[in-house]
Design an enzyme around this catalytic site. Structure first.
Site, PDB file in Angstrom:
ATOM      1  N   ASN A   1      38.787  49.357  36.737  1.00  0.00           N
ATOM      2  CA  ASN A   1      37.457  49.854  36.393  1.00  0.00           C
ATOM      3  C   ASN A   1      36.355  49.191  37.206  1.00  0.00           C
ATOM      4  O   ASN A   1      35.193  49.191  36.814  1.00  0.00           O
ATOM      5  CB  ASN A   1      37.189  49.692  34.890  1.00  0.00           C
ATOM      6  CG  ASN A   1      37.479  48.295  34.381  1.00  0.00           C
ATOM      7  OD1 ASN A   1      37.845  47.401  35.143  1.00  0.00           O
ATOM      8  ND2 ASN A   1      37.319  48.095  33.088  1.00  0.00           N
TER       9      ASN A   1
ATOM     10  N   ARG B   1      29.463  38.949  32.543  1.00  0.00           N
ATOM     11  CA  ARG B   1      29.703  38.423  31.201  1.00  0.00           C
ATOM     12  C   ARG B   1      28.392  37.886  30.643  1.00  0.00           C
ATOM     13  O   ARG B   1      27.592  37.269  31.358  1.00  0.00           O
ATOM     14  CB  ARG B   1      30.763  37.312  31.212  1.00  0.00           C
ATOM     15  CG  ARG B   1      32.187  37.812  31.485  1.00  0.00           C
ATOM     16  CD  ARG B   1      32.680  38.723  30.372  1.00  0.00           C
ATOM     17  NE  ARG B   1      34.034  39.212  30.599  1.00  0.00           N
ATOM     18  CZ  ARG B   1      34.339  40.384  31.151  1.00  0.00           C
ATOM     19  NH1 ARG B   1      33.365  41.191  31.568  1.00  0.00           N
ATOM     20  NH2 ARG B   1      35.591  40.754  31.294  1.00  0.00           N
TER      21      ARG B   1
ATOM     22  N   GLN C   1      30.615  39.780  21.296  1.00  0.00           N
ATOM     23  CA  GLN C   1      30.700  41.232  21.317  1.00  0.00           C
ATOM     24  C   GLN C   1      31.563  41.708  20.159  1.00  0.00           C
ATOM     25  O   GLN C   1      32.692  41.227  20.034  1.00  0.00           O
ATOM     26  CB  GLN C   1      31.273  41.728  22.659  1.00  0.00           C
ATOM     27  CG  GLN C   1      30.337  41.480  23.811  1.00  0.00           C
ATOM     28  CD  GLN C   1      30.820  42.093  25.128  1.00  0.00           C
ATOM     29  OE1 GLN C   1      30.073  42.128  26.097  1.00  0.00           O
ATOM     30  NE2 GLN C   1      32.054  42.552  25.181  1.00  0.00           N
TER      31      GLN C   1
ATOM     32  N   HIS D   1      28.948  47.350  25.702  1.00  0.00           N
ATOM     33  CA  HIS D   1      29.826  47.075  26.852  1.00  0.00           C
ATOM     34  C   HIS D   1      30.640  48.326  27.187  1.00  0.00           C
ATOM     35  O   HIS D   1      31.784  48.481  26.773  1.00  0.00           O
ATOM     36  CB  HIS D   1      30.746  45.901  26.531  1.00  0.00           C
ATOM     37  CG  HIS D   1      31.401  45.319  27.744  1.00  0.00           C
ATOM     38  ND1 HIS D   1      32.089  44.139  27.729  1.00  0.00           N
ATOM     39  CD2 HIS D   1      31.490  45.764  29.026  1.00  0.00           C
ATOM     40  CE1 HIS D   1      32.565  43.870  28.933  1.00  0.00           C
ATOM     41  NE2 HIS D   1      32.212  44.849  29.733  1.00  0.00           N
TER      42      HIS D   1
END
Length: 393
Positions: free
Chosen positions: A147, A294, A323, A342
């Protein structure tokens, strides 16, 4: 037989999709650097389907249960009474995602004596305590490059969104409360463009120029910007000439000259809270900061302060800590931000690749075949493959 614990994000609040906007995906065999896409022996899902949520199961159930293994798929991952804590104690393999990370801390790894393999369905394995994995002989693998381009596209989108002041302008179209301030017209050009600029001619730099960072640079070159980068591994001279890149030996020297800075480095002790009050104060006043790496690379409160003072003109990203972010996280309400959950690396296109890569890793593991070097982060009690390149012991 093995127990595989898979932690995925919850299904859509409107229910798991029955149809999708598009009927297929573009055909791809290789990534830009020549690495082949995942090559599992089989797939039990339709490319383009939602695989990263609980009902999607990464398309693994038929394959794993056909081998006699047990697959447990959950989304509840936080706290001592979570399903993750309960199921982890006798798990042989844990699969998690950067977008909904099941944090494999040293304490959790110690409570899981059977754990031998931790797979990241995607890229970025910092939610696993790599030191503890090394000490306990746990192999850590991820689907490298699956990704990366997805994230790079998201970075470019966010840069343009901030610089062109897109989100506040969009609100003038849809926010009825704003309409009332203009006599019901719902239209005020001056407010829309009061923070809007052209990207053309700006100085843009990336912290790290690996797969994502380099992809960002390549996609920004046509905008006629001046490109900069810093990385512990300098790019080949031919690439620097091709993109007219300026190399900086450290982050501080680069951010001093940049109008836009994008963070594309891994999270490890050297980068945690790298962008604090001190470093943000050395950036050009009115610079834009993009972080799809991050959340902990940036000091949470320092970023909010920089936006409130005007030191930063905008901050955007899709990574947070923890998260999911709590409702009172200051990045939800700070001014001039373009934050998203995210999502940058979990498009339906990316899900097809990282689900296939997860299947490939599992096939190798159960068949006793070597896992690709580029997928390995920890193996044999040490950093390996991509892990040896990206992380520090």
């Amino acid at each position: 037989m093995a127990k595989i614990l898979c932690v995925l994000y919850p299904d859509p609040v409107t229910g798991y999709p029955e149809t999708y906007p598009r009927d297929d995906l573009p055909k791809m065999d290789r990534y830009p650097d020549g690495q082949t896409l995942p090559t599992p022996k089989g797939l039990d899902f339709q490319p383009g389907a939602m695989l990263g949520s609980v009902s999607g199961e990464l398309g693994l159930r038929k394959y794993l249960e056909g081998l006699g293994h047990t697959l447990v798929v959950i989304s509840d991952k936080e706290g001592p009474d979570s399903a993750f804590e309960r199921e982890l104690v006798d798990a042989d393999i844990v699969i998690s995602q950067p977008f909904w990370p099941a944090y494999l801390t040293a304490e959790r790894i110690a409570k899981a004596p059977k754990l031998k393999l931790a797979i990241t369905a995607g890229i970025g394995s910092d939610h696993v305590d790599l030191k503890a994995a090394i000490e306990h002989g746990v192999t850590v693998a991820e689907v490298t490059y699956s990704n990366s381009i997805s994230v790079a596209e998201h970075v470019v989108m966010m840069i343009l969104g901030l610089v062109r002041n897109y989100l506040p302008s969009y609100q003038w179209v849809v926010n009825k409360n704003l309409w009332d301030t203009t006599g019901g017209q719902g239209w005020n050009i001056a407010d829309c463009i009061s923070r809007a600029y052209d990207l053309e001619g700006m100085e843009v730099g990336t912290v790290a120029a690996g797969r994502i960072g380099l992809a960002v640079l390549r996609r920004l070159q046509p905008f006629d910007v001046q490109l900069h980068y810093t990385d512990k591994h300098r790019l080949p001279e031919a690439v620097e000439r091709e993109l007219n890149l300026t190399f900086h030996p450290d982050v501080e020297s680069m951010i001093r000259v940049c109008d836009v800075v994008t963070i594309n480095c891994p999270l490890h002790p050297e980068t945690e809270h790298l962008f604090d009050d001190n470093l943000l104060g050395k950036m050009k006043r009115g610079a834009y900061l993009i972080n799809t790496a991050r959340g902990k690379i940036c000091d949470r409160d320092a970023v909010a302060r920089a936006l409130e003072s005007g030191q930063l003109a905008g901050y955007a990203g899709d990574v947070w800590f923890p998260q999911p972010a709590p409702k009172d996280h200051p990045w939800r309400t700070m001014p001039h931000h373009g934050m998203t959950p995210h999502v940058s690396g979990t498009t339906l296109s990316a899900q097809t690749r990282y689900a296939a890569g997860t299947r490939e890793i599992l096939e190798c593991w159960f068949e006793g075949r070597p896992i690709r070097e580029e997928y390995l982060i920890v193996d044999g009690g040490k950093l390996a493959g991509t892990g040896a390149h990206s992380y520090t012991a």
